[in-house]
Write an enzyme that holds these catalytic residues in place. Structure first.
Site, PDB file in Angstrom:
ATOM      1  N   HIS A   1       0.285 -11.638   2.090  1.00  0.00           N
ATOM      2  CA  HIS A   1      -0.725 -10.893   1.326  1.00  0.00           C
ATOM      3  C   HIS A   1      -1.356 -11.727   0.203  1.00  0.00           C
ATOM      4  O   HIS A   1      -2.570 -11.692  -0.009  1.00  0.00           O
ATOM      5  CB  HIS A   1      -0.091  -9.625   0.739  1.00  0.00           C
ATOM      6  CG  HIS A   1      -1.069  -8.548   0.453  1.00  0.00           C
ATOM      7  ND1 HIS A   1      -0.727  -7.214   0.439  1.00  0.00           N
ATOM      8  CD2 HIS A   1      -2.397  -8.573   0.168  1.00  0.00           C
ATOM      9  CE1 HIS A   1      -1.796  -6.484   0.169  1.00  0.00           C
ATOM     10  NE2 HIS A   1      -2.810  -7.291  -0.018  1.00  0.00           N
TER      11      HIS A   1
ATOM     12  N   TYR B   1       0.824  -1.211   0.000  1.00  0.00           N
ATOM     13  CA  TYR B   1       0.000   0.000   0.000  1.00  0.00           C
ATOM     14  C   TYR B   1       0.861   1.264   0.000  1.00  0.00           C
ATOM     15  O   TYR B   1       0.364   2.344  -0.346  1.00  0.00           O
ATOM     16  CB  TYR B   1      -0.933   0.052   1.217  1.00  0.00           C
ATOM     17  CG  TYR B   1      -1.970  -1.036   1.298  1.00  0.00           C
ATOM     18  CD1 TYR B   1      -2.160  -1.967   0.280  1.00  0.00           C
ATOM     19  CD2 TYR B   1      -2.763  -1.151   2.441  1.00  0.00           C
ATOM     20  CE1 TYR B   1      -3.093  -2.975   0.388  1.00  0.00           C
ATOM     21  CE2 TYR B   1      -3.712  -2.154   2.557  1.00  0.00           C
ATOM     22  CZ  TYR B   1      -3.871  -3.066   1.532  1.00  0.00           C
ATOM     23  OH  TYR B   1      -4.798  -4.067   1.653  1.00  0.00           O
TER      24      TYR B   1
END
Length: 267
Positions: free
Chosen positions: A98, A40
C-alpha cells in the site's frame, strides 16, 4: 495474470453496509474489478457483497493492499492470509504494497520478496505496488524484476498529473492505476472540465475519468450512489479530442489529496 480491468470500483472510506451496498450495486451494473485494502477495514464487507452476487469468481478481479504495519518479516504473507479469510476468497487477483515502509525502515527488497513468495504460494495471482516514487520503483525492479510489478497505484487526476513518475513508469513498461481520479470532487468544479463536459453532453466526472483512461491508466473511482456508479462506467465510451486532452493537461498544479505524514518524498 489476468489483465487488470481498466475500470474498477474503489472502496476507500466505505464501511460496513455502505461498502456492501456499493460493491453489490457495482457488480449488478457490470463492474468486475473491485479494489480494497487492509487499512480500509472493509475486506469482510467486500467479501460479503461478492459472495452474495451471482458473478462467477473467474469473472472478478479483486485487489487488496498490505498495510505498512504488516511489512515486517513474516507479516506480509500472514496478513495476506488474514485478508483472504476476511474476503472469503482462496486468493486475490492482485496484492499491492500500500505504501513504502515509512522512512524506509524496512527495505523494499524484503517485503516485496515476501509478497513474491505469496504469489508463488498461490495466495495472489499478481503483485504490485502503490504510492511508490521513482526511487522506490527502482528498488522494486531490482528486487523482483519489472515483469513482476503488475501496476503502481498512485494519485493521478487533472490537478495532479504526476508527470515525472508517469514518464519513468512508461519507460520501464510499468502499468499505472490512478486512484482518487476525481480528487474528491475538486476536479468537477473546474470550468475547463465543465466546458468540455457540456460540449460532449456528458458529466464532468465522465470527462475526468475518460482523460485517465485515454492515457492507459486503470481508474478506481468510488461512489455510494447507483446513478453515479452507472454514469462513471459510461466514461469508458467517451473519446476526448486532442484539444480536450491538451486543455485538461494545462490544469496540472500539483494539487495532492493523499499526503499522510508517513508519505515518501514525492517526485
Amino acid at each position: 495474470m489476468k489483465f487488470i480491468p481498466p475500470f474498477g470500483l474503489g472502496t476507500f472510506r466505505l464501511k460496513d453496509q455502505v461498502a456492501i451496498d456499493s460493491v453489490r450495486t457495482g457488480l449488478e451494473l457490470g463492474y468486475r474489478h473491485i479494489d480494497t485494502a487492509q487499512i480500509y477495514g472493509n475486506e469482510a464487507a467486500v467479501g460479503q457483497a461478492i459472495a452474495a452476487s451471482n458473478v462467477a469468481r473467474d469473472e472478478l478481479f479483486v485487489t487488496t493492499k498490505i498495510w505498512t504495519e504488516n511489512l515486517g518479516s513474516g507479516r506480509v504473507i500472514a496478513s495476506l492470509q488474514e485478508s483472504l479469510q476476511r474476503l472469503g476468497l482462496e486468493r486475490v487477483d492482485l496484492t499491492l504494497i500500500h505504501w513504502p515502509s515509512p522512512n524506509d525502515e524496512i527495505p523494499v527488497a524484503q517485503y516485496l520478496g515476501e509478497l513474491l513468495e505469496a504469489k508463488r504460494q498461490g495466495l495472489t495471482a499478481a503483485i504490485g505496488v502503490s504510492n511508490f516514487t521513482i526511487a522506490h520503483l527502482r528498488q522494486a525492479i531490482e528486487a523482483v524484476g519489472v515483469d513482476e510489478i503488475a501496476t503502481n497505484q498512485v494519485e493521478i487526476h487533472p490537478l495532479l498529473q504526476n508527470r515525472k513518475l508517469v514518464e519513468f513508469a512508461r519507460q520501464q513498461g510499468i502499468h499505472l492505476t490512478a486512484y482518487m481520479p476525481l480528487a474528491y470532487g475538486k476536479v468537477l468544479a473546474e470550468p475547463v472540465i465543465q466546458r468540455i463536459a457540456a460540449a460532449h453532453g456528458v458529466s464532468p466526472a465522465q470527462v475526468a475519468l475518460a482523460w485517465s483512461l485515454q492515457q492507459g491508466y486503470a481508474v478506481i473511482p468510488s461512489s455510494t450512489k447507483r446513478d453515479n456508479l452507472a454514469a462513471n462506467l459510461v466514461a469508458a465510451e467517451l473519446r476526448l479530442s486532442t484539444e480536450d486532452m491538451a486543455a485538461i493537461e494545462a490544469l496540472e498544479r500539483g494539487e495532492r489529496v493523499a499526503n499522510p505524514g508517513f508519505a515518501p518524498r514525492w517526485d
